[in-house]
Design a protein around this motif. Structure first.
Motif, PDB file in Angstrom:
ATOM      1  N   LEU A   1       5.693   7.089   1.740  1.00 44.86           N
ATOM      2  CA  LEU A   1       5.697   5.968   0.441  1.00 44.86           C
ATOM      3  C   LEU A   1       6.776   5.654   0.475  1.00 44.86           C
ATOM      4  CD1 LEU A   1       4.483   8.065  -2.541  1.00 44.86           C
ATOM      5  CD2 LEU A   1       3.336   5.960  -1.510  1.00 44.86           C
ATOM      6  N   LEU A   2       8.627   7.037   1.000  1.00 43.44           N
ATOM      7  CA  LEU A   2       9.430   6.188   1.254  1.00 43.44           C
ATOM      8  C   LEU A   2       9.592   4.718   2.217  1.00 43.44           C
ATOM      9  CD1 LEU A   2      12.996   6.709   0.547  1.00 43.44           C
ATOM     10  CD2 LEU A   2      12.738   7.918   2.727  1.00 43.44           C
TER      11      LEU A   2
ATOM     12  N   GLY B   1       5.518  11.907   0.968  1.00 40.70           N
ATOM     13  CA  GLY B   1       7.020  11.571   0.671  1.00 40.70           C
ATOM     14  C   GLY B   1       7.783  10.611   1.289  1.00 40.70           C
ATOM     15  N   GLY B   2       7.581  10.962   2.262  1.00 39.40           N
ATOM     16  CA  GLY B   2       8.073  10.051   3.225  1.00 39.40           C
ATOM     17  C   GLY B   2       7.520   8.884   3.863  1.00 39.40           C
TER      18      GLY B   2
ATOM     19  N   ALA C   1       9.081  -2.911   2.451  1.00 38.82           N
ATOM     20  CA  ALA C   1       8.919  -3.421   1.820  1.00 38.82           C
ATOM     21  C   ALA C   1       9.929  -4.675   1.674  1.00 38.82           C
ATOM     22  CB  ALA C   1       8.039  -3.358   0.433  1.00 38.82           C
ATOM     23  N   ALA C   2      10.680  -3.691   1.567  1.00 36.58           N
ATOM     24  CA  ALA C   2      12.331  -4.459   1.199  1.00 36.58           C
ATOM     25  C   ALA C   2      12.089  -5.152   2.243  1.00 36.58           C
ATOM     26  CB  ALA C   2      13.174  -3.133   0.259  1.00 36.58           C
TER      27      ALA C   2
ATOM     28  N   ALA D   1       7.069   3.191   3.492  1.00 37.98           N
ATOM     29  CA  ALA D   1       6.812   1.977   2.741  1.00 37.98           C
ATOM     30  C   ALA D   1       7.282   1.033   2.175  1.00 37.98           C
ATOM     31  CB  ALA D   1       4.930   2.225   2.011  1.00 37.98           C
ATOM     32  N   GLY D   2       8.296   1.688   0.914  1.00 41.02           N
ATOM     33  CA  GLY D   2       9.391   0.995   0.356  1.00 41.02           C
ATOM     34  C   GLY D   2      10.314   0.302   0.561  1.00 41.02           C
ATOM     35  N   VAL D   3      11.134   1.155   1.912  1.00 37.07           N
ATOM     36  CA  VAL D   3      11.936   0.190   3.156  1.00 37.07           C
ATOM     37  C   VAL D   3      11.658  -0.933   4.045  1.00 37.07           C
ATOM     38  CG1 VAL D   3      13.586   0.828   5.043  1.00 37.07           C
ATOM     39  CG2 VAL D   3      12.819   2.247   3.008  1.00 37.07           C
TER      40      VAL D   3
ATOM     41  N   VAL E   1      11.092  -8.763   2.235  1.00 32.46           N
ATOM     42  CA  VAL E   1      11.382  -9.542   0.960  1.00 32.46           C
ATOM     43  C   VAL E   1      12.342 -10.146   1.667  1.00 32.46           C
ATOM     44  CG1 VAL E   1      12.433  -9.458  -1.028  1.00 32.46           C
ATOM     45  CG2 VAL E   1      10.428  -8.363  -0.995  1.00 32.46           C
TER      46      VAL E   1
END
Lengths: 242, 256
Positions: free
Chosen positions: B237-238, B234-235, B244-245, B240-242, B248
């Protein structure tokens, strides 16, 4: 020529699609993290369903002795008439350090006890060795007047520790402390209670609420909070010298 | 006019009486303390004990048990405190006279003066420090003492809660003849032998531990391994998402 350099034909996400993808990844992560945090944490070693643990949110609801009801924490000091004659403090032994602890009914037998001193914040630390009980050197020696304190871990990183079964301890069970002078102080359990650490009844556990030589056995219990790395409850067994 | 003046005066007296109580409740704290009573250095009594003081506001309850003292002889007992004292029990180095024993005065730099007299009856102020007829006489060498409703000054209550006060039980049979005797007079009362007032047992009233104990590492908490794995996943993925954002956003700024 394009006004924007293209890199070897790799497909690029539009900014909007990229934001959506990133957000989705983050959300998935947060959701998985939440599952991890929530967890089935209500089944630790000395949980309430292990029978003998008596949850007592109101300390006065389960006094350790019918003869001397405990004051609520941090309640008023026990009422004592001014100018009372010699007090009856029950059996009391001279000072002598504890050297062994035996609680046959829950399989505790230790030939060593770690000495424990308060840390800078005034908090009693647990023993460094998960297999050993520790005794609080600032309190009475077990057998002396007042509440002697022995603390032990419920578990270590890899499995059960010395007080893993403390929550099973039954009222009336014997606790034997062998002392450096060769005497054995025998205590009988009066109560086993569980408290949220945030509501730990400091005065009831460490103060003189019973006017006799007593013993407190302390370990952890309740749910395990992974964000702090600690259990959320303490289990405390109360016993008196016989 | 006269009446008004009198009323004002009465009000002033009332305020003066109320003020100390108000200050007291503001300064004094509740607390539980314990002293492990050990033989005073050099005086060598074969005794031990414990004393507990519960402080509620400016009211004390003191309970103590000791044994091994000279039997059937009065043992004065006090709580000592001094703002200038070391707030501890005296050491052999406090033997200012060099006579090989410690008398009460020699212990003062360590434990300060008397702030509470642990008498069995009557007054408990320092004035009763040597009221020998009102102290425990240790039948069989043992003291079992309890007294409540002892009122003290706010600064004394605070000193006790803060672990700065010291319990001292006096009375040492240096020559072992079973009674207070000898030609050396007491430093406190020349009509008594020094044996009657020399400090026998001493212990600092230390604050009880505060709060809970951290006594588990979670190794037996249900599903520990699986939960830890989910936490990491979970940590990750979190993050990774942050991450990537963030990328962007940077690109958006760069192309703007």
């Amino acid at each position: 020529m394009s006004d924007r350099p293209q890199h070897d034909g790799r497909r690029r996400l539009t900014p909007v699609a990229a934001v959506v993808a990133a957000a989705a990844t983050a959300l998935t992560g947060a959701a998985v993290l939440a599952v991890g945090l929530r967890g089935p944490d209500d089944g630790p070693p000395a949980a309430p369903e292990r029978t003998a643990v008596v949850a007592a949110p109101d300390p006065s609801a389960a006094p350790p002795s019918p003869a001397a009801p405990a004051a609520p924490d941090p309640g008023p000091a026990p009422p004592v008439a001014a100018g009372a004659p010699a007090a009856d403090l029950g059996p009391v032994l001279p000072a002598s350090d504890p050297v062994a602890l035996s609680i046959p009914s829950i399989g505790v037998a230790s030939d060593v006890l770690e000495p424990l001193a308060l840390d800078a914040a005034g908090v009693l630390p647990a023993p460094t060795d998960y297999a050993l009980p520790g005794w609080y050197t600032g309190g009475p020696r077990p057998g002396q007047f007042g509440p002697a304190v022995v603390a032990g871990h419920v578990d270590g990183p890899d499995g059960p520790a010395v007080f893993y079964r403390l929550g099973e301890l039954a009222v009336g069970a014997n606790v034997e402390v062998t002392r450096a002078d060769g005497t054995v102080a025998t205590f009988v359990v009066d109560a086993v209670e569980r408290y949220a650490k945030a509501e730990f009844p400091t005065s009831r556990v460490y103060g003189n609420t019973t006017d006799r030589a007593e013993l407190r056995l302390i370990t952890c219990g309740g749910a395990f909070d992974r964000t702090t790395g600690h259990y959320v409850d303490n289990i405390v067994a109360y016993a008196h010298l016989v | 006019m006269r009446t008004t003046t009198r009323r004002l005066a009465l009000a002033g007296v009332g305020a003066a009486l109320l003020l100390p109580a108000g200050i007291g409740s503001a300064l004094a704290a509740d607390g539980d303390t314990n002293a492990n009573l050990a033989p005073v250095a050099l005086n060598g009594v074969p005794a031990s004990g414990t004393a507990m003081a519960s402080v509620r506001g400016t009211t004390l309850t003191v309970t103590m048990a000791a044994n091994g003292l000279l039997a059937d002889a009065p043992h004065a007992a006090h709580i000592h405190f001094g703002a200038e004292a070391r707030n501890e029990c005296p050491a052999a180095s406090d033997d200012a006279s060099g006579d090989g024993t410690l008398n009460t005065s020699e212990g003062v730099p360590a434990y300060g003066g008397i702030v509470v007299s642990l008498t069995k009856t009557g007054d408990t102020s320092p004035a009763s420090g040597l009221a020998v007829d009102r102290y425990d006489t240790a039948p069989g060498g043992a003291i079992a003492y309890q007294r409540g409703s002892i009122e003290v000054a706010p600064e004394v209550a605070q000193a006790i809660v803060d672990g700065k006060s010291v319990v001292v039980i006096h009375g040492v049979d240096h020559d072992g003849n079973g009674t207070y005797s000898g030609s050396t007079p007491s430093d406190l009362d020349p009509s008594l032998p020094t044996e009657a007032t020399d400090p026998a047992l001493c212990g600092v009233l230390a604050a009880a531990p505060s709060g809970s104990v951290a006594a588990g590492a979670g190794g037996t908490a249900v599903g520990a391994g699986a939960q830890d794995g989910l936490m990491l996943l979970g940590g990750g993925l979190l993050a990774a998402g942050v991450g990537a954002a963030g990328l962007v956003a940077r690109r958006a700024r760069a192309s703007a």
